[in-house]
Design a protein around this motif. Structure first.
Motif, mmCIF file in Angstrom:
data_model
loop_
_atom_site.group_PDB
_atom_site.id
_atom_site.type_symbol
_atom_site.label_atom_id
_atom_site.label_comp_id
_atom_site.label_asym_id
_atom_site.label_seq_id
_atom_site.Cartn_x
_atom_site.Cartn_y
_atom_site.Cartn_z
ATOM 1 N N ALA A 18 -6.670 43.427 14.988
ATOM 2 C CA ALA A 18 -6.851 43.843 16.383
ATOM 3 C C ALA A 18 -6.372 42.759 17.331
ATOM 4 N N SER A 19 -6.699 41.496 17.009
ATOM 5 C CA SER A 19 -6.272 40.409 17.892
ATOM 6 C C SER A 19 -4.758 40.236 17.855
ATOM 7 N N ARG A 20 -4.133 40.546 16.714
ATOM 8 C CA ARG A 20 -2.667 40.462 16.636
ATOM 9 C C ARG A 20 -2.031 41.445 17.604
ATOM 10 N N LEU A 21 -2.489 42.702 17.590
ATOM 11 C CA LEU A 21 -1.923 43.683 18.505
ATOM 12 C C LEU A 21 -2.255 43.332 19.953
ATOM 13 N N ALA A 22 -3.473 42.852 20.203
ATOM 14 C CA ALA A 22 -3.841 42.450 21.565
ATOM 15 C C ALA A 22 -2.938 41.316 22.045
ATOM 16 N N TRP A 23 -2.649 40.361 21.152
ATOM 17 C CA TRP A 23 -1.744 39.267 21.517
ATOM 18 C C TRP A 23 -0.350 39.789 21.825
ATOM 19 N N GLN A 24 0.155 40.698 21.010
ATOM 20 C CA GLN A 24 1.478 41.254 21.260
ATOM 21 C C GLN A 24 1.518 41.965 22.616
ATOM 22 N N LEU A 25 0.487 42.710 22.930
ATOM 23 C CA LEU A 25 0.437 43.404 24.215
ATOM 24 C C LEU A 25 0.443 42.411 25.377
ATOM 25 N N TRP B 140 -6.375 35.470 16.377
ATOM 26 C CA TRP B 140 -7.839 35.508 16.525
ATOM 27 C C TRP B 140 -8.340 34.186 17.094
ATOM 28 N N THR B 141 -7.822 33.087 16.563
ATOM 29 C CA THR B 141 -8.176 31.773 17.083
ATOM 30 C C THR B 141 -7.778 31.639 18.545
#
Length: 289
Positions: free
Chosen positions: A117-124, A254-255
């Motif tokens: 989830a954090s990976r996609l949030a970061w990409q966005l 995530w970090t």
């Protein structure tokens, strides 16, 4: 429209499920760790999503559609236009708030971290989408609390998007080379202590991504506990820049999210991470701290 926090609780999401400006996204990828050791394997979470997901959620395929298929390394950020096209097809764009969750899907490892989830949030956020949150505890916490699931697969009108890429959120291999000798930049390795000691980028500090939430309830640690975890690394100092990395650029997001939550805005993710670093013989690797 009120700003959405970086992390929302299951109570918050339950109260806002019917909001017209809310988009919910399941970003699950299954990473399986062999019992005998060795490299993990990954597979799409689409089939699991189809069997049951948070009501109103759409599925975003990080493994098949939201990575650069022509890149030499897995999970490389995709071309901007392709990423935006997929997100707007899912109804995510200007004027929309987005909550992303996953299934804490590390099969064979009892960790509580929503790194997909954090990976996609970061990409966005990297591409300029602003109103993005992840769900604390993901689908596991939602289910533990007895909340409903759905098998309906919603569709939304195509959204518009006008945001700009935030280039400061991504670190390159050359950025990391420079950071090794730069006292103003903190390198954070997000892998386990064992993985860290077996090989890491020189001058890195180790803050394990899987130690920030309850394995039982999946609830995130308090801000006080999170600060204690990062304090020794120096990553929370307001005059420092931070670069996070891991094995392939997933856990590092995530970090980065947690550092942002604690008030450190100057954080970049090394997208290539150790996959790229160790593939270049000119890149130094340390094996002790």
């Amino acid at each position: 429209m009120n700003d959405i926090p970086l992390i929302v609780t299951t109570d918050w999401l339950a109260e806002h499920l019917s909001d017209a400006d809310l988009r919910i996204v399941d970003a699950t990828v299954f990473m399986k760790f062999p019992k005998t050791g060795g490299a993990p394997t990954v597979e799409s979470g689409k089939a699991s999503y189809s069997k049951g997901h948070i009501p109103g959620a759409v599925y975003a395929d990080l493994l098949g559609e939201l990575t650069d298929s022509e890149a030499a390394l897995p999970f490389t950020a995709p071309p901007r236009n392709a990423f935006i096209e997929k997100m707007t097809d899912l109804g995510i764009g200007d004027g929309m708030r987005t909550v992303i969750y996953d299934q804490n899907a590390l099969v064979g490892e009892e960790l509580a971290a929503s790194q997909w989830a954090s990976r996609l949030a970061w990409q966005l956020r990297y591409e300029g989408f602003g109103q993005v949150a992840i769900l604390e505890g993901g689908l596991q916490k939602w289910q533990k609390e007895g909340r409903d699931l759905s098998t309906e697969q919603p569709s939304h009108p195509k959204a518009e998007f006008t945001g700009q890429r935030r280039t400061s959120m991504l670190a390159t291999k050359e950025d990391v080379r420079q950071a090794i000798e730069d006292e103003q930049t903190i390198l954070i390795n997000s892998l386990s202590p064992d993985d860290f000691h077996s090989g890491h980028i020189p001058s890195s500090e180790n803050v394990f991504f899987g130690s920030h939430a309850s394995e039982d309830t999946k609830a995130l640690a308090t801000d006080e506990q999170l600060r204690a975890a990062f304090e020794q690394s120096g990553a929370l100092a307001p005059d420092k820049k931070v670069i996070t990395y891991c094995g392939g650029g997933i856990a590092a997001t995530w970090t980065a999210l947690l550092l942002n939550k604690l008030g450190q805005p100057n954080v970049a993710v090394y997208d290539g991470s150790m996959n790229e670093w160790i593939s270049d013989p000119s890149c130094p690797v340390a094996t002790n701290k």
